[in-house]
Design a protein around this motif. Structure first.
Motif, short mmCIF file in Angstrom:
data_model
loop_
_atom_site.label_atom_id
_atom_site.label_comp_id
_atom_site.label_asym_id
_atom_site.label_seq_id
_atom_site.Cartn_x
_atom_site.Cartn_y
_atom_site.Cartn_z
N HIS A 74 -1.82 -2.63 1.78
CA HIS A 74 -1.26 -3.90 2.25
C HIS A 74 -2.42 -4.85 2.57
O HIS A 74 -3.30 -4.53 3.37
CB HIS A 74 -0.39 -3.68 3.49
CG HIS A 74 0.94 -3.07 3.15
ND1 HIS A 74 1.60 -2.20 3.98
CD2 HIS A 74 1.73 -3.24 2.05
CE1 HIS A 74 2.75 -1.84 3.39
NE2 HIS A 74 2.85 -2.46 2.23
N GLU A 77 -3.87 -6.04 6.24
CA GLU A 77 -4.21 -5.04 7.27
C GLU A 77 -5.71 -4.75 7.21
O GLU A 77 -6.15 -3.68 6.83
CB GLU A 77 -3.34 -3.80 7.04
CG GLU A 77 -1.85 -4.14 7.15
CD GLU A 77 -0.90 -3.08 6.61
OE1 GLU A 77 -1.36 -1.98 6.23
OE2 GLU A 77 0.32 -3.34 6.57
N ARG A 134 0.89 -9.73 2.23
CA ARG A 134 1.02 -8.27 2.31
C ARG A 134 1.02 -7.60 0.92
O ARG A 134 0.45 -6.52 0.74
CB ARG A 134 2.35 -7.96 3.02
CG ARG A 134 2.87 -6.54 2.91
CD ARG A 134 4.21 -6.47 3.66
NE ARG A 134 4.99 -5.27 3.40
CZ ARG A 134 5.02 -4.21 4.20
NH1 ARG A 134 4.27 -4.17 5.28
NH2 ARG A 134 5.79 -3.18 3.91
N HIS A 205 -2.95 2.22 7.25
CA HIS A 205 -2.32 0.90 7.45
C HIS A 205 -2.60 0.39 8.87
O HIS A 205 -3.16 1.09 9.69
CB HIS A 205 -0.80 1.02 7.30
CG HIS A 205 -0.31 1.33 5.93
ND1 HIS A 205 0.44 0.46 5.19
CD2 HIS A 205 -0.45 2.44 5.15
CE1 HIS A 205 0.75 1.00 4.03
NE2 HIS A 205 0.22 2.21 3.97
N SER A 206 -2.11 -0.81 9.14
CA SER A 206 -1.97 -1.29 10.50
C SER A 206 -0.74 -2.19 10.51
O SER A 206 -0.31 -2.65 9.45
CB SER A 206 -3.20 -2.08 10.96
OG SER A 206 -3.24 -3.36 10.37
ZN LIG Z 1 0.95 -1.48 5.82
#
Ligand SMILES: [Zn+2]
Length: 351
Positions: A74, A77, A134, A205-206
């Protein structure tokens, strides 16, 4: 030469870096550790950039197992690619002095992709209006003017069933079919063609401070769910010990939301036993725009959590040291002790 060395030493792991600097950093890792690190190109993004990973391990001449880690699926992130770089630096610094890391580097290769969604990552660096992008950067279907597919909804794992929107302008648009996107296809083909070697699949991820286990679909439970939860909770405890941050462990529908088509679920469905998503800091105060002064503590704690999982995966397969110790102990015990231990195990199994 002195100048060159100084410049090299200055790579700042506690700042966010644009894609060009991360690519140079990858090349530098190979130059600095030519016996341990190689770059493997395993696909192209929609905009024709090479998708690359660092393969890190000691060459023993034997067949090795492997650990997968990807960051930056993504685009927005940013802490995730920062973590992959930190992780690489740490294992390369540690294995020369730490016997456990050396043992793991002999038994497994680490396959680390610092930025999987390169096109999207570059787009988030363009200006403030694109900072929170994203998805990847492929154009939508003919009847839709929007760009981008959510790569973490595009894998062949209950694809298109829950937690997605087929409006191509949506942030959770899963694409036209499983692995329709070149970035998801690259992982699918690279990992899928050697899935038996992978002990562990970690995708970073974040944000949200979570350790997610398969599956994202509420109707399905992983066959080794109990093991995944046990290992995940051990990782969360390891995280907590570093800076006291709480990470919640669970399947996505239980602790976040239901989803489908994630790489984590796909990896588990391929038979890779230990598959986890890390959602790094924070809990929403800064969200995707985590300040740079939090890069170091976030990486330190996440490293500890990831290492817990990796060590478990390694030891489960390469328990030679433990087994040898048990055999030695058995051989030095008297026959009376053997009988005692045998009876004791029988009692254990019956209880
Ligand atoms: Zn993510």
């Amino acid at each position: 030469m002195i100048l060159f060395l100084c410049n090299r030493a200055q790579y700042d792991y506690y700042k966010y870096h644009p894609m060009s600097e991360i690519t140079s950093w990858m090349e530098q890792m190979v130059k600095d550790h030519p016996d341990v690190v190689t770059v493997v190109k395993y696909g192209k993004t929609y905009e024709s950039r090479d998708i690359s990973l660092l393969k890190i391990g000691l060459n023993t001449g034997k067949e090795k197992k492997a650990i997968w880690m990807d960051c930056g699926i993504h685009a927005r992130e940013w802490i995730a690619p920062a973590f992959c770089q930190y992780f690489v630096r740490e294992i390369l610094q540690t294995y020369k002095t730490d016997a456990k890391m050396e043992e793991m580097m002999k038994n497994v290769d680490f396959y680390v992709t610092p930025v999987l969604n390169m096109d999207g990552y570059i787009y988030t660096w363009e200006n403030e209006t694109t900072r929170l992008w994203r998805k990847n950067r492929s154009p939508g279907p003919e009847d839709c003017a929007c760009y981008g597919t959510d790569l973490n909804r595009n894998f062949d794992a209950n694809w298109g069933t829950v937690g997605v929107s087929f409006n191509c302008c949506s942030n959770t648009y899963p694409g036209t079919k499983p692995a329709s996107e070149p970035e998801a296809k690259a992982v699918t083909e690279f990992v899928g063609s050697r899935k038996d070697i992978f002990l562990c699949f970690l995708t970073i991820h974040s944000y949200g401070q979570l350790i997610l286990v398969p599956y994202g679909h509420p109707n399905y439970t992983a066959p080794n769910y109990d093991e995944l939860m046990m290992v995940g909770k051990g990782a969360a405890e390891a995280v907590w010990k570093v800076h006291g941050m709480n990470y919640t462990v669970g399947a996505s529908p239980d602790v976040l939301y239901a989803n489908s088509g994630s790489s984590r679920d796909w990896a588990r469905m391929q038979g890779i036993p230990l598959s986890f998503t890390f959602e790094l800091r924070d809990n929403g105060t800064y969200g995707f725009k985590l300040p740079e002064d939090q890069i170091q503590p976030t990486c330190e704690e996440a490293y500890s959590g990831a290492l817990h999982i990796i060590t478990y995966a390694h030891d489960k397969t390469f328990s030679g040291a433990v087994a040898n110790a048990a055999v030695t102990l058995w051989s030095i015990l008297s026959p009376t002790s053997h009988t005692f231990i045998f009876v004791w195990f029988q009692v254990l199994w019956l209880s």
